[in-house]
Design a protein around this motif. Structure first.
Motif, PDB file in Angstrom:
ATOM      1  N   GLU A 103      39.360 -46.221   3.615  1.00 44.72           N
ATOM      2  CA  GLU A 103      38.586 -46.799   2.663  1.00 44.72           C
ATOM      3  C   GLU A 103      38.455 -46.326   1.158  1.00 44.72           C
ATOM      4  O   GLU A 103      38.339 -46.965   0.135  1.00 44.72           O
ATOM      5  CB  GLU A 103      37.051 -46.621   3.196  1.00 44.72           C
ATOM      6  N   ILE A 104      38.666 -44.817   0.929  1.00 48.78           N
ATOM      7  CA  ILE A 104      38.700 -44.181   0.042  1.00 48.78           C
ATOM      8  C   ILE A 104      39.966 -44.111  -0.735  1.00 48.78           C
ATOM      9  O   ILE A 104      40.025 -44.307  -2.272  1.00 48.78           O
ATOM     10  CB  ILE A 104      37.876 -43.014   0.114  1.00 48.78           C
ATOM     11  N   VAL A 105      40.959 -43.861  -0.333  1.00 52.07           N
ATOM     12  CA  VAL A 105      42.153 -43.563  -0.721  1.00 52.07           C
ATOM     13  C   VAL A 105      43.206 -44.936  -0.887  1.00 52.07           C
ATOM     14  O   VAL A 105      43.321 -45.352   0.034  1.00 52.07           O
ATOM     15  CB  VAL A 105      42.900 -42.336  -0.074  1.00 52.07           C
ATOM     16  N   PRO A 106      43.885 -45.025  -1.854  1.00 51.75           N
ATOM     17  CA  PRO A 106      44.942 -46.110  -2.060  1.00 51.75           C
ATOM     18  C   PRO A 106      46.154 -45.889  -1.289  1.00 51.75           C
ATOM     19  O   PRO A 106      46.534 -44.785  -0.769  1.00 51.75           O
ATOM     20  CB  PRO A 106      45.191 -46.177  -3.511  1.00 51.75           C
ATOM     21  N   SER A 107      46.547 -47.032  -0.527  1.00 51.91           N
ATOM     22  CA  SER A 107      47.624 -46.860   0.171  1.00 51.91           C
ATOM     23  C   SER A 107      48.938 -46.248  -0.654  1.00 51.91           C
ATOM     24  O   SER A 107      48.879 -46.466  -1.725  1.00 51.91           O
ATOM     25  CB  SER A 107      48.015 -48.670   0.715  1.00 51.91           C
ATOM     26  N   GLY A 108      49.586 -45.610   0.602  1.00 53.26           N
ATOM     27  CA  GLY A 108      50.780 -44.968  -0.211  1.00 53.26           C
ATOM     28  C   GLY A 108      51.869 -45.871  -0.301  1.00 53.26           C
ATOM     29  O   GLY A 108      52.108 -47.172   0.007  1.00 53.26           O
ATOM     30  N   PRO A 109      53.250 -45.539  -0.637  1.00 51.02           N
ATOM     31  CA  PRO A 109      54.262 -46.239  -1.115  1.00 51.02           C
ATOM     32  C   PRO A 109      54.834 -46.899   0.158  1.00 51.02           C
ATOM     33  O   PRO A 109      55.297 -47.852   0.134  1.00 51.02           O
ATOM     34  CB  PRO A 109      55.230 -45.177  -1.583  1.00 51.02           C
ATOM     35  N   SER A 110      54.544 -46.465   1.446  1.00 51.11           N
ATOM     36  CA  SER A 110      54.918 -47.157   2.366  1.00 51.11           C
ATOM     37  C   SER A 110      54.060 -48.268   2.832  1.00 51.11           C
ATOM     38  O   SER A 110      54.303 -48.962   4.142  1.00 51.11           O
ATOM     39  CB  SER A 110      55.224 -46.042   3.471  1.00 51.11           C
ATOM     40  N   GLY A 111      52.977 -48.244   2.076  1.00 55.63           N
ATOM     41  CA  GLY A 111      51.870 -49.276   2.708  1.00 55.63           C
ATOM     42  C   GLY A 111      50.863 -48.840   3.709  1.00 55.63           C
ATOM     43  O   GLY A 111      49.911 -49.257   3.833  1.00 55.63           O
ATOM     44  N   GLY A 112      50.999 -47.348   3.708  1.00 58.43           N
ATOM     45  CA  GLY A 112      49.822 -46.740   4.607  1.00 58.43           C
ATOM     46  C   GLY A 112      50.058 -47.381   6.014  1.00 58.43           C
ATOM     47  O   GLY A 112      50.992 -47.351   6.398  1.00 58.43           O
ATOM     48  N   ALA A 113      49.050 -47.367   6.697  1.00 56.65           N
ATOM     49  CA  ALA A 113      49.009 -47.877   8.003  1.00 56.65           C
ATOM     50  C   ALA A 113      48.709 -49.226   8.407  1.00 56.65           C
ATOM     51  O   ALA A 113      48.353 -50.107   7.294  1.00 56.65           O
ATOM     52  CB  ALA A 113      47.715 -47.054   8.750  1.00 56.65           C
ATOM     53  N   LYS A 114      49.259 -49.715   9.235  1.00 58.45           N
ATOM     54  CA  LYS A 114      49.091 -51.138   9.679  1.00 58.45           C
ATOM     55  C   LYS A 114      48.183 -51.097  10.736  1.00 58.45           C
ATOM     56  O   LYS A 114      48.136 -50.335  12.009  1.00 58.45           O
ATOM     57  CB  LYS A 114      50.455 -51.718  10.328  1.00 58.45           C
ATOM     58  N   ASP A 115      47.291 -52.172  10.774  1.00 52.42           N
ATOM     59  CA  ASP A 115      46.124 -52.179  11.795  1.00 52.42           C
ATOM     60  C   ASP A 115      45.327 -50.890  12.347  1.00 52.42           C
ATOM     61  O   ASP A 115      44.885 -50.600  13.226  1.00 52.42           O
ATOM     62  CB  ASP A 115      46.540 -52.812  12.880  1.00 52.42           C
ATOM     63  N   GLY A 116      45.145 -50.019  10.991  1.00 54.86           N
ATOM     64  CA  GLY A 116      44.408 -48.626  11.483  1.00 54.86           C
ATOM     65  C   GLY A 116      45.238 -47.602  12.094  1.00 54.86           C
ATOM     66  O   GLY A 116      44.730 -46.690  12.675  1.00 54.86           O
ATOM     67  N   ARG A 117      46.362 -47.808  12.305  1.00 59.63           N
ATOM     68  CA  ARG A 117      47.491 -46.918  13.153  1.00 59.63           C
ATOM     69  C   ARG A 117      48.312 -46.307  12.226  1.00 59.63           C
ATOM     70  O   ARG A 117      48.870 -46.903  11.260  1.00 59.63           O
ATOM     71  CB  ARG A 117      48.113 -47.614  14.155  1.00 59.63           C
ATOM     72  N   MET A 118      48.822 -45.010  12.585  1.00 57.65           N
ATOM     73  CA  MET A 118      50.017 -44.454  11.641  1.00 57.65           C
ATOM     74  C   MET A 118      51.305 -44.957  12.112  1.00 57.65           C
ATOM     75  O   MET A 118      51.522 -45.681  13.118  1.00 57.65           O
ATOM     76  CB  MET A 118      49.788 -42.854  11.881  1.00 57.65           C
ATOM     77  N   ASP A 119      52.297 -44.418  11.547  1.00 54.19           N
ATOM     78  CA  ASP A 119      53.801 -44.732  11.763  1.00 54.19           C
ATOM     79  C   ASP A 119      53.946 -44.627  13.228  1.00 54.19           C
ATOM     80  O   ASP A 119      54.560 -45.469  13.642  1.00 54.19           O
ATOM     81  CB  ASP A 119      54.615 -43.772  11.146  1.00 54.19           C
ATOM     82  N   HIS A 120      53.619 -43.709  13.893  1.00 53.91           N
ATOM     83  CA  HIS A 120      53.830 -43.622  15.573  1.00 53.91           C
ATOM     84  C   HIS A 120      53.050 -44.384  16.317  1.00 53.91           C
ATOM     85  O   HIS A 120      53.117 -44.199  17.517  1.00 53.91           O
ATOM     86  CB  HIS A 120      53.861 -42.075  15.794  1.00 53.91           C
ATOM     87  N   GLY A 121      52.163 -45.245  15.812  1.00 56.98           N
ATOM     88  CA  GLY A 121      51.439 -46.047  16.663  1.00 56.98           C
ATOM     89  C   GLY A 121      49.766 -45.344  17.216  1.00 56.98           C
ATOM     90  O   GLY A 121      49.087 -46.237  17.727  1.00 56.98           O
ATOM     91  N   SER A 122      49.887 -44.303  16.685  1.00 57.98           N
ATOM     92  CA  SER A 122      48.300 -43.504  17.203  1.00 57.98           C
ATOM     93  C   SER A 122      48.137 -42.645  16.148  1.00 57.98           C
ATOM     94  O   SER A 122      48.793 -41.859  15.300  1.00 57.98           O
ATOM     95  CB  SER A 122      48.871 -42.815  18.347  1.00 57.98           C
ATOM     96  N   LEU A 123      46.793 -42.405  16.130  1.00 56.95           N
ATOM     97  CA  LEU A 123      46.374 -41.193  15.188  1.00 56.95           C
ATOM     98  C   LEU A 123      45.857 -39.988  16.109  1.00 56.95           C
ATOM     99  O   LEU A 123      45.706 -39.145  15.457  1.00 56.95           O
ATOM    100  CB  LEU A 123      44.874 -41.873  14.769  1.00 56.95           C
ATOM    101  N   THR A 124      45.977 -40.151  17.447  1.00 58.06           N
ATOM    102  CA  THR A 124      45.604 -38.889  18.264  1.00 58.06           C
ATOM    103  C   THR A 124      46.687 -37.937  18.436  1.00 58.06           C
ATOM    104  O   THR A 124      47.573 -38.261  19.297  1.00 58.06           O
ATOM    105  CB  THR A 124      45.181 -39.620  19.556  1.00 58.06           C
ATOM    106  N   PRO A 125      46.533 -37.011  17.798  1.00 61.15           N
ATOM    107  CA  PRO A 125      47.593 -35.833  18.099  1.00 61.15           C
ATOM    108  C   PRO A 125      47.263 -34.761  19.043  1.00 61.15           C
ATOM    109  O   PRO A 125      48.067 -33.826  19.377  1.00 61.15           O
ATOM    110  CB  PRO A 125      47.716 -35.298  16.420  1.00 61.15           C
TER     111      PRO A 125
END
Length: 128
Positions: A103-125
């Motif tokens: 909500e606060i930071v602009p999307s990165g060059p890769s477009g950021g996340a899609k549907d609230g998920r990061m590149d690997h499909g999960s935010l949960t490390p």
């Protein structure tokens, strides 16, 4: 020194710069941890050290592309192996933090996340 993230966050939620870190911590904690913040901090003054380091990394982000690196550093912090943090989730929620960052930071060059998920499909490390 106030970062762009901090200024946007404070403006968005009407928080004073002096209360910024504590407010972001509270906003991004898992719900069970919220009423225990003072008790945990009183019992162990460094209990939230990993969380505040994560916050400090996040406020430096110029775009969402760097979030994964900040998250990986947070997930690998030695204190996150402790029972209260790993099993009882008395720590920051990566998903809640991502929502704030998104909500606060602009999307990165890769477009950021899609549907609230990061590149690997999960935010949960943490494996939960």
């Amino acid at each position: 020194m106030t970062t762009a993230f901090q200024a946007r966050y404070c403006a968005r939620w009407g928080v004073s710069p002096a209360d910024f870190r504590a407010d972001l911590l509270t906003r991004t904690l898992y719900l069970p941890a919220r009423p225990l913040v003072r008790l945990l901090a009183w019992f162990d003054s460094e209990y939230f050290q990993a969380d505040y380091e994560f916050i400090d990394d996040v406020v430096q982000l110029a775009d969402t592309a760097g979030f994964r690196d900040a998250l990986d550093c947070y997930a690998q912090h030695f204190s996150n192996r402790r029972f209260l943090r790993s099993r009882l989730r008395l720590r920051i929620s990566a998903r809640r933090m991502w929502r704030v960052v998104h909500e606060i930071v602009p999307s990165g060059p890769s477009g950021g996340a899609k549907d609230g998920r990061m590149d690997h499909g999960s935010l949960t490390p943490f494996g939960d």
